[in-house]
Design a protein around this motif. Structure first.
Motif, PDB file in Angstrom:
ATOM      1  N   VAL A 169       0.877  -1.174   0.000  1.00 33.74           N
ATOM      2  CA  VAL A 169       0.000   0.000   0.000  1.00 33.74           C
ATOM      3  C   VAL A 169       0.913   1.223   0.000  1.00 33.74           C
ATOM      4  CG1 VAL A 169      -1.801   1.182   1.322  1.00 33.74           C
ATOM      5  CG2 VAL A 169      -1.668  -1.312   1.359  1.00 33.74           C
ATOM      6  N   TYR A 170       0.469   2.311  -0.594  1.00 31.32           N
ATOM      7  CA  TYR A 170       1.288   3.518  -0.518  1.00 31.32           C
ATOM      8  C   TYR A 170       0.451   4.746  -0.150  1.00 31.32           C
ATOM      9  CZ  TYR A 170       4.630   7.194  -1.354  1.00 31.32           C
ATOM     10  OH  TYR A 170       5.425   8.287  -1.178  1.00 31.32           O
ATOM     11  N   GLU A 171      -0.225   5.324  -1.114  1.00 35.98           N
ATOM     12  CA  GLU A 171      -0.928   6.580  -0.868  1.00 35.98           C
ATOM     13  C   GLU A 171      -1.993   6.466   0.215  1.00 35.98           C
ATOM     14  OE1 GLU A 171      -2.306   8.316  -4.492  1.00 35.98           O
ATOM     15  OE2 GLU A 171      -0.279   8.485  -5.298  1.00 35.98           O
ATOM     16  N   GLU A 172      -2.549   5.289   0.404  1.00 38.29           N
ATOM     17  CA  GLU A 172      -3.614   5.108   1.399  1.00 38.29           C
ATOM     18  C   GLU A 172      -3.125   5.324   2.833  1.00 38.29           C
ATOM     19  OE1 GLU A 172      -4.616   2.819  -2.307  1.00 38.29           O
ATOM     20  OE2 GLU A 172      -2.821   3.059  -1.078  1.00 38.29           O
ATOM     21  N   TRP A 173      -1.820   5.226   3.072  1.00 37.91           N
ATOM     22  CA  TRP A 173      -1.253   5.477   4.405  1.00 37.91           C
ATOM     23  C   TRP A 173      -1.149   6.967   4.708  1.00 37.91           C
ATOM     24  CZ3 TRP A 173      -0.946   1.401   7.395  1.00 37.91           C
ATOM     25  CH2 TRP A 173      -0.528   0.161   6.902  1.00 37.91           C
ATOM     26  N   ARG A 174      -1.037   7.776   3.703  1.00 37.43           N
ATOM     27  CA  ARG A 174      -0.607   9.172   3.839  1.00 37.43           C
ATOM     28  C   ARG A 174      -1.508  10.014   4.748  1.00 37.43           C
ATOM     29  NH1 ARG A 174       1.029  11.266  -1.996  1.00 37.43           N
ATOM     30  NH2 ARG A 174       2.738  12.270  -0.918  1.00 37.43           N
ATOM     31  N   GLU A 180      11.038   1.134  16.679  1.00 35.99           N
ATOM     32  CA  GLU A 180      11.915   2.213  16.211  1.00 35.99           C
ATOM     33  C   GLU A 180      12.172   2.090  14.710  1.00 35.99           C
ATOM     34  OE1 GLU A 180      12.687   5.008  17.855  1.00 35.99           O
ATOM     35  OE2 GLU A 180      11.324   4.103  19.302  1.00 35.99           O
ATOM     36  N   GLN A 181      12.317   0.879  14.210  1.00 33.09           N
ATOM     37  CA  GLN A 181      12.500   0.695  12.770  1.00 33.09           C
ATOM     38  C   GLN A 181      11.211   0.997  12.011  1.00 33.09           C
ATOM     39  OE1 GLN A 181      14.536  -2.912  11.672  1.00 33.09           O
ATOM     40  NE2 GLN A 181      15.832  -2.783  13.489  1.00 33.09           N
ATOM     41  N   LEU A 182      10.086   0.608  12.574  1.00 31.58           N
ATOM     42  CA  LEU A 182       8.800   0.896  11.920  1.00 31.58           C
ATOM     43  C   LEU A 182       8.534   2.399  11.839  1.00 31.58           C
ATOM     44  CD1 LEU A 182       6.647  -1.977  13.397  1.00 31.58           C
ATOM     45  CD2 LEU A 182       7.017  -1.534  10.953  1.00 31.58           C
ATOM     46  N   ARG A 183       8.978   3.150  12.818  1.00 29.40           N
ATOM     47  CA  ARG A 183       8.800   4.608  12.769  1.00 29.40           C
ATOM     48  C   ARG A 183       9.489   5.187  11.526  1.00 29.40           C
ATOM     49  NH1 ARG A 183       6.485   6.553  17.369  1.00 29.40           N
ATOM     50  NH2 ARG A 183       6.688   5.293  19.249  1.00 29.40           N
ATOM     51  N   LEU A 184      10.667   4.671  11.187  1.00 33.76           N
ATOM     52  CA  LEU A 184      11.379   5.134   9.993  1.00 33.76           C
ATOM     53  C   LEU A 184      10.616   4.775   8.723  1.00 33.76           C
ATOM     54  CD1 LEU A 184      15.000   4.077  11.012  1.00 33.76           C
ATOM     55  CD2 LEU A 184      14.053   6.388  11.011  1.00 33.76           C
ATOM     56  N   GLU A 201       8.518   7.512   5.954  1.00 37.37           N
ATOM     57  CA  GLU A 201       8.671   7.543   4.501  1.00 37.37           C
ATOM     58  C   GLU A 201       7.319   7.494   3.795  1.00 37.37           C
ATOM     59  OE1 GLU A 201      10.556   7.842   0.871  1.00 37.37           O
ATOM     60  OE2 GLU A 201      11.312   8.229   2.888  1.00 37.37           O
ATOM     61  N   LEU A 202       6.320   6.919   4.444  1.00 33.74           N
ATOM     62  CA  LEU A 202       4.976   6.819   3.870  1.00 33.74           C
ATOM     63  C   LEU A 202       4.100   8.023   4.236  1.00 33.74           C
ATOM     64  CD1 LEU A 202       4.483   3.021   4.501  1.00 33.74           C
ATOM     65  CD2 LEU A 202       4.753   4.151   2.294  1.00 33.74           C
ATOM     66  N   HIS A 203       4.704   9.059   4.819  1.00 34.24           N
ATOM     67  CA  HIS A 203       4.008  10.300   5.149  1.00 34.24           C
ATOM     68  C   HIS A 203       2.928  10.096   6.219  1.00 34.24           C
ATOM     69  CE1 HIS A 203       5.612  12.638   1.620  1.00 34.24           C
ATOM     70  NE2 HIS A 203       5.916  11.397   1.292  1.00 34.24           N
ATOM     71  N   THR A 204       3.192   9.228   7.169  1.00 28.37           N
ATOM     72  CA  THR A 204       2.283   9.072   8.299  1.00 28.37           C
ATOM     73  C   THR A 204       2.839   9.856   9.484  1.00 28.37           C
ATOM     74  OG1 THR A 204       3.350   7.147   9.319  1.00 28.37           O
ATOM     75  CG2 THR A 204       1.736   6.709   7.569  1.00 28.37           C
ATOM     76  N   VAL A 205       2.055   9.920  10.544  1.00 30.65           N
ATOM     77  CA  VAL A 205       2.490  10.483  11.814  1.00 30.65           C
ATOM     78  C   VAL A 205       2.455   9.339  12.818  1.00 30.65           C
ATOM     79  CG1 VAL A 205       1.914  12.099  13.670  1.00 30.65           C
ATOM     80  CG2 VAL A 205       1.548  12.756  11.282  1.00 30.65           C
ATOM     81  N   THR A 206       3.593   9.021  13.407  1.00 31.74           N
ATOM     82  CA  THR A 206       3.582   7.987  14.446  1.00 31.74           C
ATOM     83  C   THR A 206       3.431   8.663  15.798  1.00 31.74           C
ATOM     84  OG1 THR A 206       6.012   7.947  14.601  1.00 31.74           O
ATOM     85  CG2 THR A 206       4.977   6.360  13.106  1.00 31.74           C
TER      86      THR A 206
END
Length: 191
Positions: free
Chosen positions: A96-101, A121-125, A129-134
């Motif tokens: 998935v890409y744009e749907e995460w944004r 910590e790795q998932l945050r990186l 990149e997918l333009h989400t906010v963790t």
């Protein structure tokens, strides 16, 4: 009153005999108890995803994209395998890409002494990149195999429940703020 927040709870493991079932069931119960969310549990073990990424559209991947697209927010229930997160979770994320944004992502992690925090910590990186906010706070279950009884319930639920409530409050705030922002200006127009 605000609309309910569409929340996708994503299972991070597909291993046989996985602890993820108990962790995700606990997380789902806490999310339901919160009352602000409509829950969609996404278990990659139950999806007919292809064995590898394909150029052609795949019905299962299209259905996954639609579910991610409907969600306002995400909780990822992930183990830590070898100081990282599982390949099955990465496959789901990368399908998935744009749907995460412009959506918030939070984490319920589990593992040995670190409680899965190295995976988070790795998932945050990856999610950056997918333009989400963790969200800042997460739930980490150290020595998770010892924390659950035979009935699937946490033996000492007080601290994890408090951490989950704090995380869900942050997730709720970000979900509402970002949903309003996406409605006002679609994210692709702002990027």
């Amino acid at each position: 009153m605000q609309d309910r927040i569409e929340l996708a709870l994503i299972y991070g493991s597909t291993r046989e005999g996985r602890l993820c079932d108990k962790v995700a069931r606990w997380a789902a119960a806490e999310i339901e108890r919160d009352g602000a969310f409509s829950l969609d549990a996404i278990d990659p073990a139950a999806l007919a995803l292809p064995a590898r990424h394909q150029r052609a559209d795949n019905a299962a991947v299209a259905a996954l994209r639609a579910r991610i697209g409907r969600a306002d927010a995400f909780v990822i229930a992930t183990p830590e395998y070898n100081h990282s997160f599982p390949a099955a979770l990465k496959f789901v994320i990368d399908s998935v890409y744009e749907e995460w944004r412009a959506k918030p992502v939070s984490f319920v992690s589990y593992g040995g002494i670190s409680g899965g925090l190295r995976a988070v910590e790795q998932l945050r990186l990856v999610f950056a990149e997918l333009h989400t906010v963790t969200v800042r706070d997460s739930v980490a279950l150290a020595h998770a195999w010892q924390q659950f009884g035979a009935d699937g319930a946490l033996r000492a639920p007080e601290q994890p429940r408090q951490a989950m409530a704090k995380m869900l409050a942050q997730l709720r705030w970000w979900a509402i703020a970002l949903r309003q922002a996406r409605r006002a200006t679609p994210y692709g127009q702002a990027a």
